[in-house]
Enzyme design. Structure first.
Site, short mmCIF file in Angstrom:
data_model
loop_
_atom_site.label_atom_id
_atom_site.label_comp_id
_atom_site.label_asym_id
_atom_site.label_seq_id
_atom_site.Cartn_x
_atom_site.Cartn_y
_atom_site.Cartn_z
N ALA A 58 9.35 -4.31 53.56
CA ALA A 58 8.07 -4.18 54.26
C ALA A 58 7.61 -5.52 54.82
O ALA A 58 7.15 -5.61 55.96
CB ALA A 58 7.02 -3.60 53.33
N GLU A 59 7.75 -6.58 54.01
CA GLU A 59 7.34 -7.91 54.47
C GLU A 59 8.24 -8.38 55.61
O GLU A 59 7.77 -8.98 56.58
CB GLU A 59 7.39 -8.90 53.31
CG GLU A 59 6.31 -8.65 52.26
CD GLU A 59 6.56 -9.43 50.98
OE1 GLU A 59 5.70 -10.22 50.62
OE2 GLU A 59 7.62 -9.24 50.35
N LYS A 137 17.76 8.71 56.18
CA LYS A 137 18.20 7.33 56.34
C LYS A 137 18.47 6.75 54.95
O LYS A 137 17.55 6.44 54.19
CB LYS A 137 17.15 6.51 57.06
CG LYS A 137 17.59 5.10 57.39
CD LYS A 137 16.54 4.40 58.22
CE LYS A 137 16.99 2.97 58.46
NZ LYS A 137 17.14 2.22 57.20
N GLU A 197 27.44 5.11 55.38
CA GLU A 197 26.63 4.30 54.47
C GLU A 197 27.21 4.41 53.06
O GLU A 197 27.39 5.51 52.53
CB GLU A 197 25.19 4.81 54.47
CG GLU A 197 24.16 3.78 54.15
CD GLU A 197 23.79 2.92 55.35
OE1 GLU A 197 23.09 1.91 55.12
OE2 GLU A 197 24.18 3.23 56.48
N CYS A 456 -9.68 4.78 15.90
CA CYS A 456 -9.55 3.90 17.08
C CYS A 456 -10.17 4.61 18.28
O CYS A 456 -9.67 5.65 18.74
CB CYS A 456 -8.08 3.58 17.36
SG CYS A 456 -7.83 2.56 18.83
#
Length: 745
Positions: A58-59, A137, A197, A456
């Site tokens: 993404a970056e 993909k 792929e 608790c």
């Protein structure tokens, strides 16, 4: 897999920045930013190609988009060496270089519906498109296979698109890649270049990482990196030890065969024995393309491999030729990218929280980052051993993953970005809520637990929130804030609930005085009021006049409805360790009453299908505790249902029948259909096997439908499902879909 790459030259692990045409209309700061982006993108791509990326996809895409915008604004910056003009990856000196018969191009991306629509309009304006081919993909490694007269003679990585690396010996170790083409249906062409792929199936990736951890070796960050690292081994025996797989998705150079449509090429490839995806679809409209994209956005994890989008192609090859290509990508195809499921961000801290069964879990406090379409500030780390195994330090830059509805998790650190200021995490020895000393429930447990189950308040809060959940009693008005208010109010001093047994005895008078902190359900940390900068405090049940809010009426109404829930939901709501919905359903169907379950021995419990010794021991242990039995008695006194419907009526219509439900039904929600089967004594499972009696299919069924067809399991549409529920299995078998009927047509 990224659809872009660095250049073909590399010096000292860093490519020199392009030398753009320096013209007066390009400001100096723009030229400097362009050069910086170009250099960084080349470096990031090289590391990605080696299987050790230092930023997320993404970056990378964001930086590439910025570079494209600069070049669109200042065309003189565009040169053949720009990352926007290049394809693939650099060539290393570890494998022999090999020239592709036809250039292996990349794909342009669409990150939104508007970009997809713009591409479709451009294409349709140039040629008369009547069909698109849609395919998944795969996030893997692009390779080219060359067959001569049916025999595999060479395999290569994409490289820079023109020259790749010879990986023939390694490719030959992949079981799904045929060394000779099957000519039983069609003769093999004289020459065939196949594109595809290579990937590592998700389950195989998890097993590989587990093995590497056992051997004291660093794990791979994701399946794509694992596939790249496995395929680029110098020793083919190492590659052979990794269960790589491959799917082919196109034909490059060829002689001796005529290709008219992309879909026809896939039929030929499959006939020749090459692995082709069974999730390809040919459609005629853009809306149908959108439907395909939307379906796999929701079912992103159905395939055995990771995907990061959908590839859309013009199906007609003659139209593909007319549309042509740019220097890096065909104009007749586009990759629609889903929101990223992996990003990098800063690990600010590691804290702990206690769960409903007392397990104390470390969690990551992150610099906020957007992943899979939502902002993430926290992520699970499971236990102290997992923190150590992943090798993360407080202050690290880390890879964060969020898959669908799954809780975000930290995958691992980006070691290259360490500064030396990072510090290790130390697991606390006391409960973060009540301060009780932590310990293992039994020797060898990886988890530390708070033993103070009854008192608790943190555990009680979590149990109460769980009771309200959809998998238990489904009380929408009893959310996390309400659970906090009922167990840990700021005011009054005494909480309305001392344990969950009192839930159905609440009164309006108990609720109105309550003031409570608003806690984050992921961390149990107080949320901060943006106006004051202090922890947010609310009067949850009363308005400013001290009168009941609408939530109060809704809560009491839903508590009454919860009393009528099926027995299995009541059993889940008790928070017995290891007893989830599936086990609870099996137990309720077999014993028909909570009393019978409570009185059963371990041996009797283990006799139930799906119940093993761990669950059986956990149930016996739970009912042996006095205050646990008191909870059951309080619920019974309040009118909570403790028996299956029709428990005394003998055999039921669907006793012994196992059903799988897939797709979207018109009259039933998924849970509604499931409960309809269970009320009649049937069992609903999540996977198809030869033991499955019926598969019920609605709109957009997934791979379960395909498996049912393959195994010959009777398939029912919604009308057939109604027959099953009203007339039973024999009538339903007569109403099954015939072999020539299809829910997909």
């Amino acid at each position: 897999m990224r659809n872009h790459g660095p250049g073909s030259e590399r010096k000292d692990a860093c490519v020199s920045a392009p030398d753009p045409t320096f013209s007066d209309d390009v400001p100096a700061d723009v030229r400097e930013r362009h050069a910086r982006l170009s250099q960084d993108l080349d470096d990031y791509s090289y590391r990605y190609y080696l299987g050790s990326p230092i930023i997320s996809d993404a970056e990378y895409d964001q930086l590439m988009a910025e570079l494209r915008d600069l070049e669109a604004q200042y065309p003189s910056l565009v040169t053949p060496d720009s990352p926007t003009q290049k394809v693939g990856a650099p060539i290393s000196n570890e494998f022999a270089p090999v020239e592709h018969l036809e250039r292996m191009q990349s794909l342009d991306n669409a990150f939104s519906d508007a970009q997809l629509e713009a591409w479709a309009h451009r294409v349709s304006a140039e040629v008369p498109v009547d069909a698109f081919l849609c395919e998944l993909k795969i996030d893997g490694l692009a390779v080219a296979l060359v067959y001569e007269k049916g025999r595999l003679v060479r395999a290569a990585t994409r490289g820079d698109g023109r020259i790749g690396e010879d990986i023939t010996l390694n490719i030959r170790t992949i079981d799904t890649v045929p060394l000779r083409l099957d000519e039983s249906r069609y003769p093999a062409p004289e020459l065939l270049e196949v594109r595809g792929e290579v990937f590592l199936p998700v389950k195989a990736f998890e097993q590989l990482n587990s093995r590497l951890a056992d051997e004291g070796k660093p794990p791979f960050a994701n399946p794509r990196n694992a596939a790249a690292g496995s395929l680029r081994q110098k020793d083919p025996r190492v590659t052979a030890s990794r269960p790589l797989s491959m799917l082919v998705h196109g034909i490059g150079a060829h002689r001796g065969v005529t290709i008219t449509h992309q879909s026809q090429s896939y039929e030929l490839l499959a006939a020749w024995g090459l692995p082709v995806s069974d999730r390809i679809r040919v459609v005629s409209t853009l809306d149908e393309v959108r439907e395909y994209i939307a379906y796999y956005a929701e079912h992103r994890h159905d395939p055995e491999y990771e995907i990061d989008g959908v590839v859309v192609k013009v199906d007609d090859v003659s139209l593909q030729r007319r549309l042509g290509s740019t220097s890096r990508a065909p104009r007749w195809a586009i990759a629609y990218k889903y929101p990223p499921e992996e990003v990098t961000t800063k690990l600010l801290d590691i804290k702990t929280s206690v769960g409903r069964t007392g397990r104390v879990t470390p969690y990551a406090v992150l610099e906020p980052v957007k992943v899979a379409g939502s902002e993430v500030e926290f992520a699970t780390l499971h236990n102290a051993q997992e923190v150590a195994r992943k090798g993360v330090l407080i202050g690290d830059t880390v890879v964060v993953r969020k898959a669908g509805d799954i809780i975000p998790e930290v995958v691992g650190p980006v070691v290259e970005k360490r500064t030396g200021t990072e510090r290790p995490f130390v697991m606390p020895t006391e409960c973060p809520e009540c301060g009780s000393p932590l310990g293992q429930q039994k020797e060898g447990d990886v988890d530390l637990r708070c033993p103070n189950t009854r008192y608790c308040k943190g555990q009680l809060r979590e149990r109460l929130a769980f009771i309200a959940g959809r998998k238990a009693l489904d009380i929408e008005a009893l959310g996390y804030v309400a659970a906090t208010a009922l167990t840990q109010p700021l005011e009054p001093a005494e909480p309305p609930l001392r344990d969950e047994g009192d839930l159905f005895s609440l009164t309006v008078e108990q609720l109105l005085p309550i003031r409570t902190l608003v806690l984050d359900p992921d961390t149990a940390e107080p949320k901060i009021d943006p106006k004051t900068g202090k922890p947010k405090v609310v009067s949850f049940f009363a308005n400013q006049k001290g009168e009941p809010k609408k939530i109060v009426e809704k809560l009491f109404q839903q508590l009454e409805e919860a009393k009528k829930r099926p027995l299995w939901r009541v059993l889940v709501a008790l928070s017995i360790r290891h007893v989830g919905p599936r086990a609870a359903e099996d137990l309720a169907r077999h014993f028909r009453s909570l009393d019978a379950i409570a009185q059963a021995s371990e041996e009797e419990l283990e006799a139930v299908e799906g119940i093993g010794p761990t669950i059986a021991r956990s149930i016996v242990d739970w009912f042996s505790v006095d205050w646990h039995r008191e909870i059951v008695e309080k619920w019974r006194a309040a009118g909570v249902r403790m028996e299956e419907e029709g428990a005394d009526d003998g055999p039921r219509l669907l006793d012994g029948i196992t059903t799988v439900i897939t797709g979207t039904l018109e009259k039933y929600s998924r849970d509604g259909a499931k409960e309809a089967v269970q009320k009649l004594g049937g069992r609903v499972t999540g996977s198809v096997s030869r033991k499955t009696d019926f598969v019920v299919v609605g709109a957009n069924p997934g791979s379960k439908y395909d498996k049912a067809v393959k195994l010959g399991v009777p398939i029912l549409d919604e009308a057939g499902f109604e027959v099953l529920l009203t007339q039973g299995p024999e009538a339903a078998r007569a109403a099954r879909l015939s072999e020539d009927e299809s829910v997909l047509s």
